[in-house]
Design an enzyme around this catalytic site. Sequence first.
Site, PDB file in Angstrom:
ATOM      1  N   GLU A   1     -13.381  64.061 -37.845  1.00  0.00           N
ATOM      2  CA  GLU A   1     -13.627  62.748 -38.463  1.00  0.00           C
ATOM      3  C   GLU A   1     -14.080  61.734 -37.421  1.00  0.00           C
ATOM      4  OE1 GLU A   1     -12.415  58.608 -39.778  1.00  0.00           O
ATOM      5  OE2 GLU A   1     -11.736  59.796 -38.076  1.00  0.00           O
TER       6      GLU A   1
ATOM      7  N   ASP B   1      -5.485  57.893 -44.922  1.00  0.00           N
ATOM      8  CA  ASP B   1      -5.848  57.608 -43.538  1.00  0.00           C
ATOM      9  C   ASP B   1      -5.106  56.361 -43.051  1.00  0.00           C
ATOM     10  OD1 ASP B   1      -7.048  57.936 -41.101  1.00  0.00           O
ATOM     11  OD2 ASP B   1      -9.100  57.567 -41.783  1.00  0.00           O
TER      12      ASP B   1
END
Length: 353
Positions: free
Chosen positions: A192, A230
Amino acid sequence: MPSLQLQRMPQFLWPLCLQVALIATSAKGQATADYFVGRKQNIYNPSQLSETQFLEYSNLSDEQHLREAVQNILIPRVVDTANHSIVRQYIVDSLRDLDWHVELNSFHDTAPIVGRLHFHNIIATLNPQAERYLILACHYDSKYMPDVEFVGATDSAVPCAMLLNLAKVLQQQLKPLQSAKLSLMLLFFDGEEAFEEWGPQDSIYGARHLAKRWEKEGKLDRIDMLVLLDLLGAPDPAFYSFFANTEPWYMRLVDLETRLSEKSLLERYVNSGVVQRDSSRYFQSQALRSGQVQDDHIPFLRRNVPVLHLIPMPFPSVWHTQHDNESVIDYATTNNLALIIRLFTLEYLLGGK
């Protein structure tokens, strides 16, 4: 107005941007009787958990396991390093021990500074042959920061631990999903983080690869919704509804938090008072439409997969610093969020029966 690229925006500007971007009206539940899922917007109306179910499931927890999972993930884990392999194997073994089917989506790509790397998305399913999936997702790599030891507690060791903890705590409740047409997938994205500067080719490596592959294989139509976690674990998070098509599902999180609060089932459920918002809750009854946070959901969103993005706004103050370590984790908040997400998952998957 242009979308706000909040991923790269200085923190001192976030309050102003939020003030501009927040829609004046409150986020609302479904105006009609139907809820919609998938790229084709099929109707799916799971019932709310009954009072008996709600109380039974609310009492399920394993905080010791959650803390142990955090400890096992909370090391520097940059893509294609020895620590990265250790964390990947820990996630895989943990889920296989709980009788999940786990596979790796492995591929090579080239990143700035470091060159060619081997990436591995982790895909865990209860029923690999299911027709539909609710996907809970996070990323398990940590940012490349050669000058400091960056362990990424909120980014994203805690979200990973929360998903493993969900699988552990709900092991018995999820067993029927091993043969159900609608089942659960846990997805741990790799790569990511950007290696040099966030951009279209230097970020979300795993998500870009997997979304493109699943589109070619026709698998995107099997996704009801992608729920992305997240930057979780710090105290006083505030969440908002980002997308109109999943706002009714976001409001389910709002409702679950309210039910838990009314029954005093949330641990140390208070706010520090520093942040100017509704200090009585995590999931705010406001919609944030103009801001777009760059994250692993983007390649799926662009392919019309419904997305529920659970990321606090503003980001934790320790974001992308060496201070994003265990000291920032507030386990009361983490346990509360984990409980809300567990109840949402059960309501979604079992409420349709």
